[in-house]
Design an enzyme around this catalytic site. Structure first.
Site, short mmCIF file in Angstrom:
data_model
loop_
_atom_site.label_atom_id
_atom_site.label_comp_id
_atom_site.label_asym_id
_atom_site.label_seq_id
_atom_site.Cartn_x
_atom_site.Cartn_y
_atom_site.Cartn_z
N TYR A 138 -5.48 2.66 -2.21
CA TYR A 138 -6.60 3.01 -1.43
C TYR A 138 -6.06 3.49 0.29
O TYR A 138 -5.03 3.03 0.52
CB TYR A 138 -7.48 1.60 -1.15
CG TYR A 138 -6.60 0.41 -0.46
CD1 TYR A 138 -6.89 0.23 1.03
CD2 TYR A 138 -5.84 -0.51 -1.02
CE1 TYR A 138 -6.06 -0.59 1.72
CE2 TYR A 138 -5.17 -1.39 -0.33
CZ TYR A 138 -5.26 -1.29 1.09
OH TYR A 138 -4.77 -2.53 1.47
N CYS A 139 -6.93 3.87 0.86
CA CYS A 139 -6.86 4.00 2.47
C CYS A 139 -8.13 3.67 2.89
O CYS A 139 -8.73 2.84 2.54
CB CYS A 139 -6.46 5.62 2.63
SG CYS A 139 -7.46 6.62 2.04
N TRP A 140 -8.48 4.03 4.23
CA TRP A 140 -9.57 3.63 4.92
C TRP A 140 -10.79 4.03 4.19
O TRP A 140 -11.67 2.91 4.00
CB TRP A 140 -9.59 4.30 6.28
CG TRP A 140 -10.93 4.00 7.33
CD1 TRP A 140 -11.72 4.82 7.72
CD2 TRP A 140 -11.10 2.60 7.67
NE1 TRP A 140 -12.72 4.16 8.20
CE2 TRP A 140 -12.41 3.01 8.42
CE3 TRP A 140 -10.65 1.39 7.41
CZ2 TRP A 140 -12.87 1.90 8.88
CZ3 TRP A 140 -11.34 0.37 8.19
CH2 TRP A 140 -12.49 0.44 8.85
#
Length: 353
Positions: free
Chosen positions: A96-98
Site C-alpha cells: 500500500y501507499c497513501w
C-alpha cells in the site's frame, strides 16, 4: 502477472494472512503511522519526494514524472536485491501507499511480474485508516471492562501492571500513549505517538483482546497527553464497572517520588512542567512551588500538589464521568510495594476467573 486489488475492508479482515505488509511511502510518512506489522520499502525517499514535488511545481509535471520514474525504479531495484532474493514463489505480500496509486502500483507491478501473489489496497493507507476507525465499535461491543479508579498516586498503573503479571487481560492506554496522563505526565525522552499512530495502536491492542475474559483498564480522561482516546472507547469505559484503589496518603507521595524520579533529579524540568499549572492555580502558587523545588523540597511540593490540585476535584469528576463509580469495589492497599500490588492483583484476578 499475479496482482490483486482488494478493498480496505478486505485488507483489515485478512491482514494476518499476508506474509509481509509493505508500506511504499516515504520514511517520514511511515513514521507518522502505518499498518500493524508493516515494513517500509519507500518508492521515493523523503528528500526525493521533495525534489520531485518541487520540480513538478516549478518546472513541469512531465519533467517531474521522468525524474520520479528513474528514482522509483532505482529504489525498487534496491528493495528487490535486499529483501526479495530469498523469498519463495509462494510469498504473498500486501502493498500500500497513501492512496493506493503510483508508488504502491509501481512496486506491486514489478513484484507481480516476478510471479509473486501480490495484493494491493485500493485507496491505500487513507482508506485502511477510515475502515479501521469504523471497526472500533465492533471490537469494543463484546468487551467487558473493569475500570481501575483512584486518585493520583494511588498505584493504578502499578496495579494494572501487576494484573498483567498474574495473567489478567489488560489494556494499558498510558503505555500506548507514552504518557502518564496528567498535566505533569510527560515522560522525558519518550515522544508521544502521533494521533494516527495512537489510533492504530489502540485498534491493534483491542483486536488482540479475548471477549470471553474481562479487560482491566485504568480510568482516563479523553486526552492522554497530546493524544485523544477514540470516542467509542471512552463511552465503553465510562459505562463499565469500576474498581477503586485506596492507598494511604503518605504511600501515595512516596509512590509518586519513585515513579517520577526525573522530577527529583532534574529540578529545572520539574519547574518547567509546573509552569503549565499557572493558569489553573495562579502564578503566585506555582512560583511558590518552584521555589520549594529549587530548595530541594520536592516531597513537600508533591504533597501540596495532591492536596491542592489533584485531590479536590477527583471524586466529583470521576463520579461525573464513570457511571458505575458509586458502586465500585474498593481495593485497599496497605502500601505501595510490588508484593502488595501482586497480592491485590492475584485476589482481583481470582474474583473474575
Amino acid at each position: 502477472m499475479s496482482l490483486h486489488r482488494i478493498t480496505a475492508a478486505d485488507a483489515l479482515a485478512r491482514l494476518a494472512g499476508f506474509d509481509t505488509v509493505i508500506d511504499a511511502r516515504s520514511e517520514g510518512e511511515f513514521a507518522l503511522d502505518r499498518l500493524p506489522g508493516a515494513v517500509n520499502w519507500p518508492s521515493l525517499h523523503d528528500a526525493e519526494r521533495v525534489t520531485v514535488g518541487t520540480l513538478y511545481k516549478q518546472t513541469s509535471p512531465f519533467e517531474a514524472r521522468k525524474l520520479g520514474a528513474a528514482l522509483v525504479a532505482r529504489n525498487i531495484a534496491a528493495h528487490i536485491e535486499r529483501e526479495v532474493m530469498d523469498k519463495p514463489k509462494g510469498w504473498r505480500p500486501l502493498v500500500y501507499c497513501w492512496r493506493g496509486g503510483q508508488r504502491s502500483g509501481a512496486l506491486s507491478l514489478v513484484l507481480g511480474q516476478i510471479g509473486f501473489q501480490v495484493h494491493i489496497i485500493e485507496g491505500g493507507y487513507k482508506a485502511f485508516r477510515a475502515e479501521m476507525l469504523a471497526d472500533l465499535p465492533r471490537l469494543l461491543a463484546p468487551l467487558r471492562f473493569q475500570v481501575i479508579c483512584g486518585p493520583t498516586g494511588s498505584g493504578k498503573t502499578r496495579l494494572l501492571q501487576a494484573l498483567a503479571g498474574v495473567g489478567a487481560q489488560v489494556l494499558d492506554l498510558e503505555a500506548l500513549a507514552s504518557h502518564r496522563a496528567s498535566v505533569l505526565g510527560l515522560i522525558p525522552g519518550q515522544p508521544q505517538p502521533t494521533q494516527k499512530r495512537f489510533d492504530t495502536l489502540v485498534w491493534q491492542a483491542l483486536q488482540a483482546l479475548d471477549p470471553a475474559r474481562p479487560v482491566f483498564v485504568e480510568a482516563e480522561s479523553k486526552k492522554v497527553g497530546n493524544v485523544t482516546l477514540p470516542e467509542s472507547l471512552i463511552a465503553a469505559m465510562r459505562a463499565s464497572p469500576c474498581l477503586r484503589i485506596d492507598l494511604p496518603f503518605d504511600e501515595r507521595v512516596a509512590l509518586l517520588l519513585e515513579d517520577y524520579p526525573f522530577f527529583v533529579q532534574d529540578p529545572a524540568f520539574f519547574c518547567q512542567r509546573l509552569d503549565t499549572l499557572a493558569e489553573l492555580r495562579g502564578r503566585a502558587v506555582v512560583n511558590g512551588w518552584k521555589e520549594q523545588v529549587q530548595a530541594g523540597q520536592t516531597e513537600a511540593v508533591v504533597r501540596d500538589l495532591l492536596e491542592r490540585h489533584y485531590d479536590p476535584g477527583y471524586e466529583r469528576s470521576t463520579r461525573r464521568n464513570f457511571q458505575q463509580f458509586d458502586d465500585a469495589r474498593t481495593v485497599s492497599l496497605p502500601e505501595r510495594g510490588a508484593k502488595a500490588m501482586a497480592q491485590a492483583a492475584a485476589r482481583i484476578h481470582a474474583q473474575f476467573t
